[in-house]
Design a protein around this motif. Structure first.
Motif, PDB file in Angstrom:
ATOM      1  N   ASN A 117       0.859  -1.186   0.000  1.00  0.00           N
ATOM      2  CA  ASN A 117       0.000   0.000   0.000  1.00  0.00           C
ATOM      3  C   ASN A 117       0.895   1.235   0.000  1.00  0.00           C
ATOM      4  OD1 ASN A 117       0.165   1.203   2.920  1.00  0.00           O
ATOM      5  ND2 ASN A 117      -0.117  -1.002   3.237  1.00  0.00           N
ATOM      6  N   LYS A 118       0.325   2.353  -0.378  1.00  0.00           N
ATOM      7  CA  LYS A 118       1.134   3.554  -0.571  1.00  0.00           C
ATOM      8  C   LYS A 118       1.666   4.133   0.739  1.00  0.00           C
ATOM      9  CE  LYS A 118      -0.978   4.892  -4.968  1.00  0.00           C
ATOM     10  NZ  LYS A 118      -1.581   5.991  -5.755  1.00  0.00           N
ATOM     11  N   GLY A 119       0.998   3.832   1.830  1.00  0.00           N
ATOM     12  CA  GLY A 119       1.499   4.293   3.120  1.00  0.00           C
ATOM     13  C   GLY A 119       2.812   3.617   3.474  1.00  0.00           C
ATOM     14  N   GLN A 159       8.349  15.579   7.518  1.00  0.00           N
ATOM     15  CA  GLN A 159       8.854  16.389   6.410  1.00  0.00           C
ATOM     16  C   GLN A 159       8.525  15.771   5.051  1.00  0.00           C
ATOM     17  OE1 GLN A 159      13.071  16.839   7.765  1.00  0.00           O
ATOM     18  NE2 GLN A 159      12.594  19.017   7.807  1.00  0.00           N
ATOM     19  N   THR A 160       7.475  14.937   5.044  1.00  0.00           N
ATOM     20  CA  THR A 160       7.020  14.325   3.798  1.00  0.00           C
ATOM     21  C   THR A 160       5.647  14.859   3.419  1.00  0.00           C
ATOM     22  OG1 THR A 160       5.879  12.447   4.839  1.00  0.00           O
ATOM     23  CG2 THR A 160       8.240  12.202   4.387  1.00  0.00           C
ATOM     24  N   ALA A 161       5.331  14.776   2.129  1.00  0.00           N
ATOM     25  CA  ALA A 161       3.999  15.146   1.634  1.00  0.00           C
ATOM     26  C   ALA A 161       3.520  14.062   0.693  1.00  0.00           C
ATOM     27  CB  ALA A 161       4.040  16.494   0.914  1.00  0.00           C
ATOM     28  N   ALA A 162       2.208  13.873   0.650  1.00  0.00           N
ATOM     29  CA  ALA A 162       1.588  12.906  -0.254  1.00  0.00           C
ATOM     30  C   ALA A 162       0.436  13.586  -0.967  1.00  0.00           C
ATOM     31  CB  ALA A 162       1.081  11.692   0.525  1.00  0.00           C
ATOM     32  N   ILE A 163       0.262  13.267  -2.257  1.00  0.00           N
ATOM     33  CA  ILE A 163      -0.818  13.865  -3.030  1.00  0.00           C
ATOM     34  C   ILE A 163      -1.449  12.799  -3.914  1.00  0.00           C
ATOM     35  CG2 ILE A 163       0.813  14.656  -4.807  1.00  0.00           C
ATOM     36  CD1 ILE A 163      -1.092  17.051  -5.272  1.00  0.00           C
ATOM     37  N   GLY A 164      -2.791  12.797  -3.978  1.00  0.00           N
ATOM     38  CA  GLY A 164      -3.477  11.810  -4.795  1.00  0.00           C
ATOM     39  C   GLY A 164      -4.964  12.058  -4.860  1.00  0.00           C
ATOM     40  N   PRO A 197      -5.437   7.414   0.540  1.00  0.00           N
ATOM     41  CA  PRO A 197      -5.469   7.712   1.975  1.00  0.00           C
ATOM     42  C   PRO A 197      -4.453   6.932   2.803  1.00  0.00           C
ATOM     43  CG  PRO A 197      -7.698   7.669   1.136  1.00  0.00           C
ATOM     44  CD  PRO A 197      -6.803   7.211   0.005  1.00  0.00           C
ATOM     45  N   ALA A 198      -4.011   5.779   2.326  1.00  0.00           N
ATOM     46  CA  ALA A 198      -2.994   5.019   3.068  1.00  0.00           C
ATOM     47  C   ALA A 198      -1.729   5.840   3.241  1.00  0.00           C
ATOM     48  CB  ALA A 198      -2.685   3.711   2.339  1.00  0.00           C
ATOM     49  N   MET A 199      -1.380   6.642   2.228  1.00  0.00           N
ATOM     50  CA  MET A 199      -0.193   7.493   2.393  1.00  0.00           C
ATOM     51  C   MET A 199      -0.548   8.822   3.047  1.00  0.00           C
ATOM     52  SD  MET A 199       0.868   8.573  -1.525  1.00  0.00           S
ATOM     53  CE  MET A 199      -0.317   9.234  -2.717  1.00  0.00           C
TER      54      MET A 199
END
Length: 276
Positions: A198-200, A216-221, A227-229
């Motif tokens: 999963n992306k998380g 210090q990370t970002a996730a976009i989708g 939502p896993a990330m």
């Protein structure tokens, strides 16, 4: 002091289809320029997609990516040269349950990804050409999926009946609980992968590889597999056209992909934080 000043974003993990690309799979110049600006400013940038690793190679080249990327929703992490960093296969028990459920659905096409190939059985369905256009290659026709049960990367139920996929998602999840991750990467695709696929988990693995703290990370989708990330990233961004359930999981909602919402978010939140 702003949160951006306390925890500046150093790594972004981005979905591809519906996020960086327009509905016709086109990459806009604005988005390409924004990604280049991120990399020029020292921000690590990578991709997480339901696509097979083989279909990620041209994206690695297009975006100039020099860090690991995630295919199969995080099931396989590859280095920029295409070599495998991490691979998680679907347990055979979960594969059998999934194949039995999907094969009983006349409106659902069943695809299996294994050994680097996209596999399908005859006859071809309406969704095959759509997928081939997105991946850049077509499927291999097999008589049976059984020989691949011990090394399946992903099973996809594809259908234009998106409501039926929602119902199948609800039916399948309790049947494979603890064995597999079930999510709709797009309204017409229901993906089944290993629990760690999963992306998380992908975000955590790549961030650790890069030495970047999660804050210090970002996730976009935009999809149900994003939502896993969102749940582990320091900053989570949902696309404007995403379903409401996906938007609720994000800390920020940007414009849609047809409006270059990803580029807008990168420009406003990461490249020029605090500038209105």
């Amino acid at each position: 002091m702003s949160d951006a000043a306390i925890h500046p974003i150093r790594f972004i993990l981005s979905d591809v289809d519906g996020t960086l690309l327009h509905p016709d799979h086109r990459l806009s110049q604005r988005t390409a320029d924004a990604v280049r600006a991120l990399r020029d400013s020292g921000v690590f940038f990578s991709l997480a997609s339901g696509r097979p690793p083989k279909a990620m190679l041209h994206l690695i080249e297009t975006f100039g990516i020099d860090v690991p990327v995630a295919g199969f929703n995080g099931g396989t992490l590859i280095n920029p040269d295409g070599s495998i960093l991490v691979a998680h296969h679907l347990p055979a028990e979960a594969a059998l349950v999934t194949l039995a459920l999907f094969s009983a659905e006349p409106d659902v096409e069943t695809w299996v990804f294994a050994d680097g190939d996209w596999l399908r059985r005859d006859p071809p369905g309406l969704m095959v050409q759509r997928e081939a256009d997105g991946l850049g290659y077509g499927p291999v026709v097999v008589d049976s999926f059984e020989p691949y049960l011990d090394r399946i990367d992903k099973i996809v139920g594809a259908s234009l009946n998106s409501q039926r996929l929602i119902e199948l998602e609800a039916q399948l999840q309790p049947k494979v609980q603890g064995l597999a991750h079930v999510s709709r990467s797009q309204p017409v695709y229901l993906d089944v992968t290993a629990m760690l696929a999963n992306k998380g988990e992908a975000l955590k693995t790549i961030a650790a590889y890069l030495g970047v703290p999660l804050e210090q990370t970002a996730a976009i989708g935009d999809g149900g597999n994003d939502p896993a990330m969102f749940q582990v990233a320091g900053l989570s961004i949902a696309m404007g056209q995403a379903e409401e359930a996906v938007k609720r999981e994000a800390s920020v909602v940007t414009a849609s992909n047809v409006e270059d919402g990803a580029a807008q978010a990168f420009e406003r939140l990461i490249l020029s934080p605090g500038v209105q």
